[in-house]
Design a protein around this motif. Structure first.
Motif, PDB file in Angstrom:
ATOM      1  N   GLN A  48       1.159  -8.351  -1.361  1.00 19.31           N
ATOM      2  CA  GLN A  48       1.050  -7.575  -2.593  1.00 19.31           C
ATOM      3  C   GLN A  48       0.066  -6.431  -2.372  1.00 19.31           C
ATOM      4  OE1 GLN A  48      -0.222  -9.714  -6.149  1.00 19.31           O
ATOM      5  NE2 GLN A  48       1.139  -8.479  -7.399  1.00 19.31           N
ATOM      6  N   VAL A  49       0.369  -5.275  -2.977  1.00 20.96           N
ATOM      7  CA  VAL A  49      -0.507  -4.107  -2.949  1.00 20.96           C
ATOM      8  C   VAL A  49      -0.729  -3.683  -4.395  1.00 20.96           C
ATOM      9  CG1 VAL A  49      -0.809  -1.711  -2.196  1.00 20.96           C
ATOM     10  CG2 VAL A  49       0.380  -3.359  -0.711  1.00 20.96           C
ATOM     11  N   LEU A  50      -1.980  -3.680  -4.819  1.00 17.38           N
ATOM     12  CA  LEU A  50      -2.323  -3.323  -6.190  1.00 17.38           C
ATOM     13  C   LEU A  50      -3.301  -2.159  -6.192  1.00 17.38           C
ATOM     14  CD1 LEU A  50      -2.898  -6.884  -7.719  1.00 17.38           C
ATOM     15  CD2 LEU A  50      -0.835  -5.470  -7.860  1.00 17.38           C
ATOM     16  N   THR A  51      -3.163  -1.276  -7.169  1.00 15.83           N
ATOM     17  CA  THR A  51      -4.053  -0.134  -7.275  1.00 15.83           C
ATOM     18  C   THR A  51      -4.504   0.088  -8.708  1.00 15.83           C
ATOM     19  OG1 THR A  51      -4.287   2.256  -6.890  1.00 15.83           O
ATOM     20  CG2 THR A  51      -2.089   1.469  -7.453  1.00 15.83           C
ATOM     21  N   SER A  52      -5.713   0.570  -8.836  1.00 20.12           N
ATOM     22  CA  SER A  52      -6.214   1.051 -10.118  1.00 20.12           C
ATOM     23  C   SER A  52      -5.264   2.120 -10.655  1.00 20.12           C
ATOM     24  CB  SER A  52      -7.611   1.650  -9.918  1.00 20.12           C
ATOM     25  OG  SER A  52      -7.948   2.556 -10.944  1.00 20.12           O
ATOM     26  N   PRO A  53      -5.178   2.266 -11.963  1.00 15.79           N
ATOM     27  CA  PRO A  53      -4.316   3.315 -12.516  1.00 15.79           C
ATOM     28  C   PRO A  53      -4.862   4.730 -12.317  1.00 15.79           C
ATOM     29  CG  PRO A  53      -5.450   2.128 -14.276  1.00 15.79           C
ATOM     30  CD  PRO A  53      -5.730   1.387 -13.011  1.00 15.79           C
ATOM     31  N   LEU A  54      -6.115   4.874 -11.941  1.00 12.07           N
ATOM     32  CA  LEU A  54      -6.720   6.199 -11.807  1.00 12.07           C
ATOM     33  C   LEU A  54      -6.243   6.891 -10.531  1.00 12.07           C
ATOM     34  CD1 LEU A  54     -10.211   5.098 -13.054  1.00 12.07           C
ATOM     35  CD2 LEU A  54      -8.623   6.608 -14.260  1.00 12.07           C
ATOM     36  N   GLN A  55      -6.026   8.197 -10.625  1.00 11.74           N
ATOM     37  CA  GLN A  55      -5.330   8.915  -9.545  1.00 11.74           C
ATOM     38  C   GLN A  55      -6.080   8.881  -8.221  1.00 11.74           C
ATOM     39  OE1 GLN A  55      -5.094  13.271  -9.547  1.00 11.74           O
ATOM     40  NE2 GLN A  55      -6.391  13.342 -11.375  1.00 11.74           N
ATOM     41  N   ARG A  56      -7.399   8.816  -8.233  1.00  7.51           N
ATOM     42  CA  ARG A  56      -8.127   8.807  -6.965  1.00  7.51           C
ATOM     43  C   ARG A  56      -7.834   7.545  -6.159  1.00  7.51           C
ATOM     44  NH1 ARG A  56     -11.592   8.307 -11.332  1.00  7.51           N
ATOM     45  NH2 ARG A  56     -13.163   6.629 -11.342  1.00  7.51           N
ATOM     46  N   ALA A  57      -7.621   6.430  -6.849  1.00  7.03           N
ATOM     47  CA  ALA A  57      -7.249   5.191  -6.166  1.00  7.03           C
ATOM     48  C   ALA A  57      -5.772   5.202  -5.777  1.00  7.03           C
ATOM     49  CB  ALA A  57      -7.558   3.988  -7.049  1.00  7.03           C
ATOM     50  N   ARG A  58      -4.920   5.651  -6.689  1.00  5.55           N
ATOM     51  CA  ARG A  58      -3.487   5.680  -6.391  1.00  5.55           C
ATOM     52  C   ARG A  58      -3.178   6.613  -5.217  1.00  5.55           C
ATOM     53  NH1 ARG A  58      -0.775   8.108  -9.877  1.00  5.55           N
ATOM     54  NH2 ARG A  58      -2.299   8.694 -11.475  1.00  5.55           N
ATOM     55  N   ARG A  59      -3.885   7.753  -5.175  1.00  5.43           N
ATOM     56  CA  ARG A  59      -3.653   8.712  -4.088  1.00  5.43           C
ATOM     57  C   ARG A  59      -4.164   8.155  -2.760  1.00  5.43           C
ATOM     58  NH1 ARG A  59      -0.375  12.348  -1.920  1.00  5.43           N
ATOM     59  NH2 ARG A  59      -1.427  14.205  -1.092  1.00  5.43           N
ATOM     60  N   THR A  60      -5.289   7.463  -2.789  1.00  4.87           N
ATOM     61  CA  THR A  60      -5.795   6.827  -1.573  1.00  4.87           C
ATOM     62  C   THR A  60      -4.795   5.802  -1.055  1.00  4.87           C
ATOM     63  OG1 THR A  60      -8.089   7.159  -2.265  1.00  4.87           O
ATOM     64  CG2 THR A  60      -7.692   5.461  -0.603  1.00  4.87           C
ATOM     65  N   CYS A  61      -4.233   5.025  -1.955  1.00  2.12           N
ATOM     66  CA  CYS A  61      -3.220   4.038  -1.590  1.00  2.12           C
ATOM     67  C   CYS A  61      -2.015   4.721  -0.949  1.00  2.12           C
ATOM     68  CB  CYS A  61      -2.810   3.266  -2.845  1.00  2.12           C
ATOM     69  SG  CYS A  61      -1.525   2.035  -2.579  1.00  2.12           S
ATOM     70  N   GLU A  62      -1.569   5.792  -1.552  1.00  2.00           N
ATOM     71  CA  GLU A  62      -0.405   6.516  -1.037  1.00  2.00           C
ATOM     72  C   GLU A  62      -0.681   7.081   0.354  1.00  2.00           C
ATOM     73  OE1 GLU A  62       1.907  10.715  -2.053  1.00  2.00           O
ATOM     74  OE2 GLU A  62       0.801   9.675  -3.645  1.00  2.00           O
ATOM     75  N   LEU A  63      -1.828   7.742   0.514  1.00  2.00           N
ATOM     76  CA  LEU A  63      -2.138   8.406   1.781  1.00  2.00           C
ATOM     77  C   LEU A  63      -2.454   7.416   2.897  1.00  2.00           C
ATOM     78  CD1 LEU A  63      -4.291  11.398   0.494  1.00  2.00           C
ATOM     79  CD2 LEU A  63      -1.934  11.480   1.345  1.00  2.00           C
ATOM     80  N   SER A  64      -2.844   6.200   2.527  1.00  2.00           N
ATOM     81  CA  SER A  64      -3.127   5.180   3.544  1.00  2.00           C
ATOM     82  C   SER A  64      -1.863   4.474   4.026  1.00  2.00           C
ATOM     83  CB  SER A  64      -4.111   4.143   2.988  1.00  2.00           C
ATOM     84  OG  SER A  64      -3.487   3.335   2.014  1.00  2.00           O
ATOM     85  N   GLY A  65      -0.734   4.840   3.423  1.00  2.00           N
ATOM     86  CA  GLY A  65       0.545   4.317   3.878  1.00  2.00           C
ATOM     87  C   GLY A  65       1.104   3.156   3.099  1.00  2.00           C
ATOM     88  N   LEU A  66       0.423   2.762   1.994  1.00  2.00           N
ATOM     89  CA  LEU A  66       0.862   1.585   1.243  1.00  2.00           C
ATOM     90  C   LEU A  66       1.418   1.918  -0.143  1.00  2.00           C
ATOM     91  CD1 LEU A  66      -1.973  -0.961   2.140  1.00  2.00           C
ATOM     92  CD2 LEU A  66       0.275  -0.693   3.199  1.00  2.00           C
ATOM     93  N   GLY A  67       1.584   3.193  -0.413  1.00  2.00           N
ATOM     94  CA  GLY A  67       2.009   3.601  -1.746  1.00  2.00           C
ATOM     95  C   GLY A  67       3.366   3.066  -2.171  1.00  2.00           C
ATOM     96  N   ALA A  68       4.285   2.955  -1.243  1.00  2.00           N
ATOM     97  CA  ALA A  68       5.645   2.526  -1.591  1.00  2.00           C
ATOM     98  C   ALA A  68       5.683   1.110  -2.139  1.00  2.00           C
ATOM     99  CB  ALA A  68       6.549   2.640  -0.370  1.00  2.00           C
TER     100      ALA A  68
END
Length: 200
Positions: free
Chosen positions: A51-71
């Motif tokens: 499971q991959v979970l992220t805070s709703p705030l864009q700084r966390a979501r963008r970090t998740c995306e750029l680290s390769g786990l956004g999908a």
């Protein structure tokens, strides 16, 4: 599979750079913050996450995306940063002019979250996640991640002040293999320049 939490703080923002408390203000990453997030790819890409979970705030979501786990990511509201109330956007050194001994984890913030509310939020999330088995990635924020780790160890949230947690840093929480009921910190506040590909 043994449950392990990979707790990742978001990359640099303008306010993390200036030292301003950033709770619910939805700031983007700086260019350097985006680079920090990308630098996590080699240390996360070889881990199988259930499971991959992220805070709703864009700084966390963008970090998740750029680290390769956004999908694979799902938004988890309980991973949001502390609500700083009247102290939003202020720096600790400025707050200390009026309240010299102020500590967010002990005193909370006027019109923001209390330490008890932060502790309860972390406990709620831990209880929910403990139904999982395997590796879980959590993209969150500096203060809440510290509180989450402290509550994982079943200590008072006030003790969070003893833990540093830099931007785009990675920490791993789990269990002691020799004492499977004992919660431990396997890794804390590691940044990509500290890590080796075979170290995780």
């Amino acid at each position: 599979m043994t449950l392990r939490f990979y707790v990742i703080r978001h990359g640099e923002t303008e306010w993390s750079l200036s030292g301003q408390h950033t709770g619910r203000t939805d700031l983007p990453l700086t260019t350097r913050g985006e680079d920090e997030a990308r630098a996590l790819i080699p240390w996360l890409s070889h881990v199988q996450f259930v499971q991959v979970l992220t805070s709703p705030l864009q700084r966390a979501r963008r970090t998740c995306e750029l680290s390769g786990l956004g999908a694979a990511a799902e938004v988890e509201p309980d991973l949001a940063e502390l609500n700083y109330g009247d102290y939003e956007g202020r720096r600790s050194q400025d707050i200390h002019k009026d309240r010299p001994d102020w500590n967010v984890f002990r005193d909370g913030c006027p019109n923001g979250e209390t330490p008890g509310q932060v502790s309860d939020r972390a406990d709620q999330l831990i209880a929910h996640l403990c139904t999982q088995h395997g590796n879980v990635a959590l993209f969150s924020h500096g203060q809440f991640s510290r509180a989450f780790a402290i509550r994982w160890l079943e200590l008072s949230v006030a003790e969070s002040c003893h833990f540093m947690f830099g931007t785009a840093s990675l920490s791993i929480l789990g269990f002691d293999p020799s004492h499977p009921e004992t919660r431990v910190i396997d890794l804390w506040n590691a940044t990509p320049d500290m890590l080796t590909s075979d170290g995780l």
